[in-house]
Design a protein around this motif. Structure first.
Motif: not given
Length: 244
Positions: A13-23
């Motif tokens: 996507g245009a936003d290349d900063r995925p947000v980690v919800l859980e690891r």
């Protein structure tokens, strides 16, 4: 940190900063759920597995199996389905939406994925299917489950890896080995069908299926928005007398 490997056609996507919800760290390594724009993504050991962008081929995985069974001269009156891999829930939701399946078993080895469907962001994508009385969820390694329950299913729909040649962990290679495919065949009732999802073609896999005793082996390509098509490998299991 090196970028996360992604398969052909994975969304960017245009936003290349995925947000980690859980690891989470599990017995098979790290599993991550992250949000990338409007999409939810599952990453295992740094390898992109799947997201919620489409699901067309994951749904077709189940439909293709049922269509194959329904097209037989004597289709099973109450077919039993095993789905290998819960993923983001598209295949399970597709199966639960069809009343013709008498029983649906889902085998998932990652507790994190189960929790994300039970009470997490992925619940919307499995559409409440885990509450369907026909559905049984088993937390187990797939090969272990198959070997414990031979000749039990009319259809096996497997979406465990990115394909036979692109496994998430090295121990998954065993599923596509001669012994692993023999276990798949043994878990099928006579006339049963195996369907395997892949993010890309595997030229040698059809021959491996035939060598394991499957017949009527074929492939179906499913176009994706970017990159090479997804591929479904279909193989049936007939008795020696009927396939002669």
């Amino acid at each position: 940190m090196a970028p996360t490997p992604v398969p052909p056609g994975a969304p960017r996507g245009a936003d290349d900063r995925p947000v980690v919800l859980e690891r989470r760290e599990g017995p098979h390594g790290e599993v991550v759920l992250r949000r990338h724009g409007d999409l939810l993504q599952i990453i295992a050991n740094g390898c992109f597995l799947m997201d919620t962008s489409d699901g067309a081929s994951e749904r077709l995985l189940v439909r293709a199996a049922l269509d194959e069974l329904a097209g037989r001269q004597a289709p099973p009156p109450a077919p039993r389905l095993l789905i290998g891999g819960l993923g983001v829930g598209f295949s399970l939701a597709e199966a639960a939406a069809d009343a013709r399946w008498a029983a649906i078993e889902v085998v998932e080895r990652e507790r994190a994925v189960v929790d994300w469907h039970r009470a997490g962001p992925l619940a919307a994508h499995s559409a409440g299917a885990l509450d369907d009385p026909r559905v049984t969820l088993v937390e187990s390694d797939l090969l272990t489950r198959l070997r414990e329950h031979p000749a039990r299913y009319d259809a096996l729909c497997l979406d465990i890896d990115n394909g036979p040649d692109w496994t998430v962990t090295e121990d998954n290679d065993g599923l596509y080995s001669p012994a692993g495919l023999a276990a798949c065949r043994a878990a099928l009732r006579e006339g049963g069908v195996l369907v395997v999802w892949s993010a890309q073609d595997s030229p040698t896999f059809p021959d491996r299926l035939r060598m394991a005793g499957f017949d009527r082996v074929g492939t179906e390509e499913v176009p994706v928005a970017r990159g090479v098509p997804d591929v479904l490998f279909l193989a049936s299991h007939q008795s020696a007398s009927r396939s002669a």
